[in-house]
Design a protein around this motif. Structure first.
Motif, PDB file in Angstrom:
ATOM      1  N   GLY A 262       0.790  -1.227   0.000  1.00  0.00           N
ATOM      2  CA  GLY A 262       0.000   0.000   0.000  1.00  0.00           C
ATOM      3  C   GLY A 262       0.820   1.274   0.000  1.00  0.00           C
ATOM      4  N   THR A 263       0.182   2.364  -0.436  1.00  0.00           N
ATOM      5  CA  THR A 263       0.785   3.682  -0.278  1.00  0.00           C
ATOM      6  C   THR A 263       0.729   4.108   1.181  1.00  0.00           C
ATOM      7  OG1 THR A 263      -1.356   4.635  -0.832  1.00  0.00           O
ATOM      8  CG2 THR A 263       0.293   4.510  -2.604  1.00  0.00           C
ATOM      9  N   ASP A 264      -0.177   3.485   1.968  1.00  0.00           N
ATOM     10  CA  ASP A 264      -0.381   3.886   3.363  1.00  0.00           C
ATOM     11  C   ASP A 264      -1.011   2.718   4.110  1.00  0.00           C
ATOM     12  OD1 ASP A 264      -0.573   5.418   5.672  1.00  0.00           O
ATOM     13  OD2 ASP A 264      -2.087   6.811   4.890  1.00  0.00           O
ATOM     14  N   CYS A 265      -1.178   2.881   5.426  1.00  0.00           N
ATOM     15  CA  CYS A 265      -1.977   1.941   6.208  1.00  0.00           C
ATOM     16  C   CYS A 265      -3.453   2.126   5.833  1.00  0.00           C
ATOM     17  CB  CYS A 265      -1.862   2.236   7.708  1.00  0.00           C
ATOM     18  SG  CYS A 265      -0.188   2.221   8.344  1.00  0.00           S
ATOM     19  N   SER A 266      -4.264   1.105   6.083  1.00  0.00           N
ATOM     20  CA  SER A 266      -5.720   1.206   5.955  1.00  0.00           C
ATOM     21  C   SER A 266      -6.170   1.764   4.612  1.00  0.00           C
ATOM     22  CB  SER A 266      -6.298   2.099   7.074  1.00  0.00           C
ATOM     23  OG  SER A 266      -5.861   1.659   8.326  1.00  0.00           O
ATOM     24  N   VAL A 267      -5.661   1.179   3.542  1.00  0.00           N
ATOM     25  CA  VAL A 267      -6.110   1.590   2.205  1.00  0.00           C
ATOM     26  C   VAL A 267      -6.779   0.432   1.462  1.00  0.00           C
ATOM     27  CG1 VAL A 267      -4.473   3.481   1.880  1.00  0.00           C
ATOM     28  CG2 VAL A 267      -3.777   1.158   1.255  1.00  0.00           C
ATOM     29  N   GLY A 268      -7.055  -0.688   2.182  1.00  0.00           N
ATOM     30  CA  GLY A 268      -7.791  -1.773   1.547  1.00  0.00           C
ATOM     31  C   GLY A 268      -6.967  -3.001   1.188  1.00  0.00           C
ATOM     32  N   LYS A 269      -5.843  -3.195   1.852  1.00  0.00           N
ATOM     33  CA  LYS A 269      -4.990  -4.343   1.507  1.00  0.00           C
ATOM     34  C   LYS A 269      -5.658  -5.680   1.856  1.00  0.00           C
ATOM     35  CE  LYS A 269      -1.425  -2.556   3.739  1.00  0.00           C
ATOM     36  NZ  LYS A 269      -1.657  -1.111   3.872  1.00  0.00           N
ATOM     37  N   MET A 270      -6.305  -5.746   3.027  1.00  0.00           N
ATOM     38  CA  MET A 270      -6.956  -6.996   3.411  1.00  0.00           C
ATOM     39  C   MET A 270      -8.133  -7.283   2.479  1.00  0.00           C
ATOM     40  SD  MET A 270      -8.928  -8.190   6.876  1.00  0.00           S
ATOM     41  CE  MET A 270     -10.484  -7.437   6.368  1.00  0.00           C
TER      42      MET A 270
ATOM     43  N   LEU B 117       4.144 -18.555   7.380  1.00  0.00           N
ATOM     44  CA  LEU B 117       2.719 -18.355   7.086  1.00  0.00           C
ATOM     45  C   LEU B 117       2.370 -18.776   5.662  1.00  0.00           C
ATOM     46  CD1 LEU B 117       0.223 -16.968   8.407  1.00  0.00           C
ATOM     47  CD2 LEU B 117       0.960 -14.845   7.303  1.00  0.00           C
ATOM     48  N   SER B 118       3.338 -18.748   4.776  1.00  0.00           N
ATOM     49  CA  SER B 118       3.071 -19.063   3.363  1.00  0.00           C
ATOM     50  C   SER B 118       4.132 -20.056   2.883  1.00  0.00           C
ATOM     51  CB  SER B 118       3.114 -17.784   2.528  1.00  0.00           C
ATOM     52  OG  SER B 118       4.354 -17.095   2.714  1.00  0.00           O
ATOM     53  N   PRO B 119       4.077 -21.278   3.425  1.00  0.00           N
ATOM     54  CA  PRO B 119       5.147 -22.255   3.170  1.00  0.00           C
ATOM     55  C   PRO B 119       5.082 -22.829   1.753  1.00  0.00           C
ATOM     56  CG  PRO B 119       3.401 -23.275   4.439  1.00  0.00           C
ATOM     57  CD  PRO B 119       3.011 -21.832   4.269  1.00  0.00           C
ATOM     58  N   GLU B 120       6.060 -23.640   1.455  1.00  0.00           N
ATOM     59  CA  GLU B 120       6.114 -24.364   0.189  1.00  0.00           C
ATOM     60  C   GLU B 120       4.752 -24.983  -0.120  1.00  0.00           C
ATOM     61  OE1 GLU B 120       9.716 -26.621  -1.751  1.00  0.00           O
ATOM     62  OE2 GLU B 120       9.075 -27.630   0.068  1.00  0.00           O
ATOM     63  N   ASN B 121       4.399 -25.010  -1.400  1.00  0.00           N
ATOM     64  CA  ASN B 121       3.078 -25.515  -1.768  1.00  0.00           C
ATOM     65  C   ASN B 121       3.132 -26.045  -3.207  1.00  0.00           C
ATOM     66  OD1 ASN B 121       0.212 -25.914  -1.665  1.00  0.00           O
ATOM     67  ND2 ASN B 121       0.088 -24.199  -0.213  1.00  0.00           N
ATOM     68  N   ASP B 122       1.966 -26.496  -3.714  1.00  0.00           N
ATOM     69  CA  ASP B 122       1.920 -26.960  -5.106  1.00  0.00           C
ATOM     70  C   ASP B 122       2.376 -25.848  -6.050  1.00  0.00           C
ATOM     71  OD1 ASP B 122       0.801 -29.231  -4.067  1.00  0.00           O
ATOM     72  OD2 ASP B 122      -1.261 -28.701  -4.595  1.00  0.00           O
ATOM     73  N   PRO B 123       2.978 -26.228  -7.170  1.00  0.00           N
ATOM     74  CA  PRO B 123       3.485 -25.209  -8.100  1.00  0.00           C
ATOM     75  C   PRO B 123       2.386 -24.253  -8.591  1.00  0.00           C
ATOM     76  CG  PRO B 123       4.258 -27.400  -8.750  1.00  0.00           C
ATOM     77  CD  PRO B 123       3.291 -27.597  -7.619  1.00  0.00           C
ATOM     78  N   ASP B 124       1.146 -24.731  -8.675  1.00  0.00           N
ATOM     79  CA  ASP B 124       0.068 -23.877  -9.187  1.00  0.00           C
ATOM     80  C   ASP B 124      -0.819 -23.336  -8.054  1.00  0.00           C
ATOM     81  OD1 ASP B 124      -0.932 -26.353  -8.505  1.00  0.00           O
ATOM     82  OD2 ASP B 124      -2.369 -26.433 -10.165  1.00  0.00           O
ATOM     83  N   HIS B 125      -0.327 -23.401  -6.822  1.00  0.00           N
ATOM     84  CA  HIS B 125      -1.092 -22.869  -5.688  1.00  0.00           C
ATOM     85  C   HIS B 125      -0.688 -21.433  -5.411  1.00  0.00           C
ATOM     86  CE1 HIS B 125      -1.831 -21.917  -1.459  1.00  0.00           C
ATOM     87  NE2 HIS B 125      -2.855 -22.741  -1.527  1.00  0.00           N
ATOM     88  N   TRP B 126      -1.674 -20.584  -5.146  1.00  0.00           N
ATOM     89  CA  TRP B 126      -1.397 -19.180  -4.808  1.00  0.00           C
ATOM     90  C   TRP B 126      -1.685 -18.903  -3.334  1.00  0.00           C
ATOM     91  CZ3 TRP B 126       0.653 -15.215  -7.677  1.00  0.00           C
ATOM     92  CH2 TRP B 126       0.816 -15.459  -9.049  1.00  0.00           C
ATOM     93  N   ASP B 127      -0.680 -18.383  -2.633  1.00  0.00           N
ATOM     94  CA  ASP B 127      -0.925 -17.757  -1.337  1.00  0.00           C
ATOM     95  C   ASP B 127      -1.223 -16.288  -1.608  1.00  0.00           C
ATOM     96  OD1 ASP B 127      -0.653 -19.745   0.606  1.00  0.00           O
ATOM     97  OD2 ASP B 127       1.530 -19.623   0.549  1.00  0.00           O
ATOM     98  N   ILE B 128      -2.337 -15.815  -1.086  1.00  0.00           N
ATOM     99  CA  ILE B 128      -2.708 -14.410  -1.259  1.00  0.00           C
ATOM    100  C   ILE B 128      -2.466 -13.744   0.084  1.00  0.00           C
ATOM    101  CG2 ILE B 128      -4.503 -12.806  -2.011  1.00  0.00           C
ATOM    102  CD1 ILE B 128      -3.682 -14.984  -4.076  1.00  0.00           C
ATOM    103  N   ILE B 129      -1.348 -13.030   0.200  1.00  0.00           N
ATOM    104  CA  ILE B 129      -0.882 -12.572   1.500  1.00  0.00           C
ATOM    105  C   ILE B 129      -1.348 -11.144   1.791  1.00  0.00           C
ATOM    106  CG2 ILE B 129       1.172 -12.211   2.938  1.00  0.00           C
ATOM    107  CD1 ILE B 129       2.617 -14.250   1.088  1.00  0.00           C
ATOM    108  N   GLU B 130      -1.952 -11.002   2.963  1.00  0.00           N
ATOM    109  CA  GLU B 130      -2.418  -9.691   3.426  1.00  0.00           C
ATOM    110  C   GLU B 130      -1.200  -8.816   3.762  1.00  0.00           C
ATOM    111  OE1 GLU B 130      -4.455 -10.023   7.151  1.00  0.00           O
ATOM    112  OE2 GLU B 130      -5.066  -7.919   7.179  1.00  0.00           O
ATOM    113  N   GLY B 131      -1.135  -7.641   3.173  1.00  0.00           N
ATOM    114  CA  GLY B 131      -0.050  -6.714   3.502  1.00  0.00           C
ATOM    115  C   GLY B 131      -0.352  -5.917   4.756  1.00  0.00           C
ATOM    116  N   GLN B 132       0.662  -5.223   5.267  1.00  0.00           N
ATOM    117  CA  GLN B 132       0.505  -4.350   6.442  1.00  0.00           C
ATOM    118  C   GLN B 132       1.311  -3.081   6.223  1.00  0.00           C
ATOM    119  OE1 GLN B 132      -1.488  -4.805   9.029  1.00  0.00           O
ATOM    120  NE2 GLN B 132      -2.096  -6.906   8.504  1.00  0.00           N
ATOM    121  N   GLY B 133       0.750  -1.951   6.620  1.00  0.00           N
ATOM    122  CA  GLY B 133       1.491  -0.699   6.589  1.00  0.00           C
ATOM    123  C   GLY B 133       1.911  -0.303   5.192  1.00  0.00           C
TER     124      GLY B 133
END
Lengths: 333, 333
Positions: A147-155, A206-222
């Motif tokens: 994000g450009t800032d906190c609380s801009v809709g990352k989650m 939190l986002s360990p090794e996984n199948d090659p075609d698996h996506w972890d969609i990680i929530e950003g902070q700050g």
């Protein structure tokens, strides 16, 4: 953290405004099927628009966990909530809280949990032992909202991408790094609460090794541009080893959240620094889209703004709440 | 953390090699006048080259604090050290430790401290409540040592700059962010041990507003290019609001410390990212010199390397250990 069991009975206490229930509302928005009812005490002003339920009714309807999804100033647990929490434990539910104060630090609550063999979850307090980050490449794909800032809709953006991917039959898991996200995922790590040495290591866990075609969609902070929290954002970026980045922005913000003297970065500058930093642990990192929170814009302003961003950055620009994230997910192919 | 009282009696236990006493050796190197003696148990291999002393002799010579400046694997406190620590407390000394395990978590030690009204210092564990960083400009000047990697001489460089400034009659204070530095300064904050949300806030606390001509010489940690710890380094950089940066480097390092797969950044790239990031909280941040640890180079290689760096970067390049830091301090004017 082991996973919280759903369905949830949402405990609202007697909070004095709707904003105090923001976390609870986020859970209901994203996991309505998990939120079978709300429990309000006399005087409670907040409402989640779901059925009112006592603890006994919650149990009858299958509730496994009572969620204290409340933000109050100071993060403390009011004395008169304690007996309700004890009742929930005695009735057979686990209890999860997003308050700063730990449930297990209240002797009556600790005793009730032990007596009934129930679990207590303090989602603000990381409970597992964490390693330091290694930066070693791991299998599987990862997308991170920055994000450009906190609380801009990352989650919100991350959850909307997860939903779009799952609707298409893709393998995707939202990975929560903040308290509301953790209630929604049932698990996760409050990344701003880990000891500084372990920020990137926590995200690797939190986002360990996984199948090659698996996506972890990680929530950003700050934000890398927020003087209070940029260290968290950088460790998160390095630990995520993101293949794909989505830039989140709120166009009417006049200064960094909480810091009236601090200007916002422009979108290009923000992307450049994120990309330079991301490439330390993933040389192929790239931006795949822009998520704009346009709730403060009129419809014509909104369309014009999104069109301008698309043209300037050469990336799909959407408001995930109004437009969904299909153009961003299309852009991953 | 309140300030530790010196002189120190240096406790070495029965460690099996000199490296385990690295912290203690750093204290003796920089504060010889504070280190009045060493206390070794039977079998101790390490030696600080100072007088051997019992606890009673330490007291007679004025020792105020017994320092456990030892690094052992796991950071635990061996059982047979406990009675010695209790004896020191009973004799009237405070005790300070750099181990991971807290002194106060050992019941006998806690009881002895209480019984004698003595203080226990666990320098790895930040004890004060910290605010989040604000990024608001504050009066006074600040210099920060940053690195291409961990363990490239950032603490040594900062202490050498403090010494050079004080020798010139300038107002200067070394600000410690790691355990050895904290023993040397008598106070400080182990920055990698604070909760992630408070990294930059901790550094703002550590180097508060001061006289306009006063310099805080802040010890750096990690590197923006180290995937394990870059979050700490970035928060430190933002909190420091450094006017002056010194780049520290070890030219024979083949990969980032602890990470065989991770290459080192070149000096220019490292300076650029540090400068971009530093300017978020201080628009006037600039590099004023380069500190090279040349201990692994031959004399002719060393001179050639320093000359090459000076020419390439247009900044004074010195080995603080061999050359001092006068050219860097000259460059501040």
């Amino acid at each position: 953290m082991t996973e919280m069991q759903n369905p949830y009975l949402m405990f609202l206490g007697d909070v004095e405004d709707q904003l105090a229930a923001k976390t609870a509302k986020g859970i209901v928005d994203w996991r309505p099927e998990w939120c079978i009812g709300q429990l309000k005490l006399a005087g409670c002003v907040a409402d989640l628009g779901i059925e009112d339920m006592t603890i006994a009714e919650g149990i009858k309807n299958g509730a496994k966990t009572m969620v204290v999804g409340i933000v109050n100033s100071g993060g403390f647990l009011p004395d008169h909530w304690i007996s309700v929490i004890v009742d929930a434990l005695d009735a057979g539910m686990d209890v999860a809280s997003g308050l700063h104060m730990r449930l297990g630090d209240v002797p009556e609550i600790k005793a009730a949990a032990e007596r009934n063999g129930r679990a207590l979850f303090d989602v603000r307090h990381p409970s597992r032992n964490l390693p330091t980050g290694k930066g070693t490449p791991r299998q599987g794909k990862r997308l991170l909202a920055v994000g450009t800032d906190c609380s801009v809709g990352k989650m919100y953006t991350a959850l909307a991408v997860e939903k779009e991917m799952r609707d298409r039959g893709m393998k995707a898991d939202f990975r929560a790094t903040g308290q509301t996200g953790i209630f929604i995922a049932g698990t996760g790590i409050s990344i701003d609460a880990v000891v500084a040495d372990f920020i990137s290591g926590a995200v690797e866990e939190l986002s360990p090794e996984n199948d090659p075609d698996h996506w972890d969609i990680i929530e950003g902070q700050g934000s890398l541009f927020h003087p209070s929290f940029a260290g968290v954002s950088l460790g998160l970026l390095h630990g995520a080893q993101a293949d794909a980045l989505v830039l989140c922005h709120e166009p009417t913000r006049t200064h960094m959240r909480g810091l009236p003297h601090q200007p916002l970065p422009d979108l290009k500058t923000c992307m450049e620094l994120n990309l330079t930093s991301a490439r330390l642990t993933n040389k192929n990192a790239k931006f795949v889209g822009v998520a704009i929170n346009t709730s403060a814009l009129k419809e014509d302003e909104r369309q014009a703004y999104l069109a301008k961003v698309e043209k300037e950055l050469g990336l799909p620009a959407v408001d995930p709440f109004k437009d969904g994230t299909a153009p961003i997910v299309d852009n991953l192919a």
